[in-house]
Design an enzyme around this catalytic site. Structure first.
Site: not given
Ligand SMILES: *Cc1c(COP(=O)(O)O)cnc(C)c1O
Length: 387
Positions: A34, A258, A316, A132
């Site tokens: 992701k 800055y 930036m 979550r």
């Molecule tokens: C992002 C995620 C992972 C991977 O987690 P890491 O700590 O980066 O290994 C696995 N399962 C879910 C549901 C996630 O959201």
């Protein structure tokens, strides 16, 4: 022409995949790619992982899934792609078109997926304490009881997600393990074929009890440390370098940047680097900013054979570093400074910025010229083709 270069070591990604497979020898090692493979570049990384034997990939949403499907069209057309954020309302046809499997996290999503034409396989996500995404234990009981809710559906995978896997001794881990086992037991008669998956990178090190049929590492593939207060067993993957735009002498009492937050104590020398917060070199790395519990303040780069602390505010597109202590001529216009790499880990940068390696990686800007290497040789160009 680029002000900065980002080198992604695909050989290290493959080696990290191998380390994970050794740590969980009985489980399938899927890859979480992701957020553009945590900022490193989804296409080249996923293709390298496919070559290393990876068959299952997790993305956050269906757009990422469609991008990944295209990126793997030649290398692994049959790749299994799960969408962690579940099914978006009215989007089932898009998932089907790209051959994506939603990780279903509510009964509403389940009902929508069941209504879609010829429902494709989907995973079920249960919450075991993260609060979550994920269905509840009560939902699991209902699905076990009322088979009509999932009639004709193909459910190859049931997952949950750990909240505290980075801390081996945290009591939350065992609590979540127990709840996940109870849910699996309840659902076993309804979905006898379904595999189970609980562990992210940190979870894999909690031991074989946490491995089940599939593990889902992300950060460890990219060389980040998934543990709190423990050495990182993974090979670094990312090196970010920024060009020196100018070297300047600064008189005692003069300020830099800055808000004039940095003042030269004596005659000083400063290098101006072509990387700023737009490149993911966080403003929190400015000098004088206390980063969380880190005793050192501000960022530090490796340049001219030594470390140089950030001087003043990160802006930036640029940051300045104090090179007064380095030999005269050690740093010249056009040189490259290491922001992240063998001398300055992504986790150390995260600590100094008051955050963690995950955020540093995923914030890496689009302005870097990206190179994908293996054994020191460039193997994929920026456009995704072979170099
Ligand atoms: C992002 C995620 C992972 C991977 O987690 P890491 O700590 O980066 O290994 C696995 N399962 C879910 C549901 C996630 O959201």
């Amino acid at each position: 022409m680029a002000g900065g270069t980002l080198t992604v070591d695909l050989g290290a990604v493959a080696a990290n995949y191998g380390t994970l497979q050794k740590a969980a020898p009985k489980a399938e090692v899927a890859a979480v790619v992701k957020a553009n493979a945590y900022g490193t570049g989804m296409g080249p990384v996923a293709r390298r992982l496919a070559a290393a034997g990876c068959r299952t990939f997790f993305v956050a949403d269906a757009r990422e899934g469609a991008t990944l499907r295209k990126a793997l069209a030649k290398a692994l057309p049959e790749a299994t792609i799960y969408v962690l954020n579940g099914l978006f309302p009215g989007a089932a046809a898009h998932y089907a078109a790209a051959g994506l499997r939603p990780v279903i996290a509510s009964r509403a999503e389940l009902a929508e997926w069941a209504e879609a034409d010829a429902p494709l396989p989907a995973a079920l996500h249960f919450d075991t304490g993260m609060n979550r995404l994920g269905m509840s234990e009560a939902d699991a009981a209902l699905l076990a009881q009322d088979r009509a809710l999932t009639a004709g559906m193909d459910i190859p995978l049931i997952i949950s997600h750990l909240a505290c896997a980075d801390e081996a001794d945290h009591p939350q881990n065992l609590r979540q393990l127990g709840r996940f086992r109870a849910i699996l037991e309840r659902l076993r008669p309804a979905f006898p074929q379904a595999k189970a998956s609980l562990a992210n990178s940190g979870g894999i090190w909690l031991g074989p009890d946490y491995h089940f049929d599939m593990v889902r590492p992300g950060i460890s593939l990219y060389g980040g440390n998934p543990f709190t207060g423990r050495e990182n067993p993974f090979r670094p993957v990312v090196t970010a370098r920024a060009r020196v735009l100018a070297v300047r002498e600064v008189e005692a009492g003069e300020t830099a940047g800055y808000a004039a937050t940095w003042t030269a104590k004596g005659r000083a020398r400063i290098a101006v680097l072509a990387a700023g917060y737009a490149d993911g070199y966080f403003r929190a790395l400015s000098s004088g900013v206390r980063a969380g519990n880190e005793p050192e303040s501000g960022g530090s780069v490796y340049i001219g054979g030594g470390f140089a602390p950030v001087a003043g505010r990160v802006s930036m597109d640029m940051a300045m570093v104090d090179i007064s202590h380095l030999p005269d001529g050690a740093v010249k216009r056009g040189d490259m400074a290491e922001l992240i790499g063998p001398h300055m880990s992504v986790d150390e940068v995260g600590l100094r910025a008051g955050t963690l390696g995950y955020e540093i990686l995923t914030a890496l800007g689009a302005r870097y010229m990206r190179r994908y290497i293996e054994n020191g040789k460039e193997i994929e160009s920026e456009s995704g083709g072979k170099a």
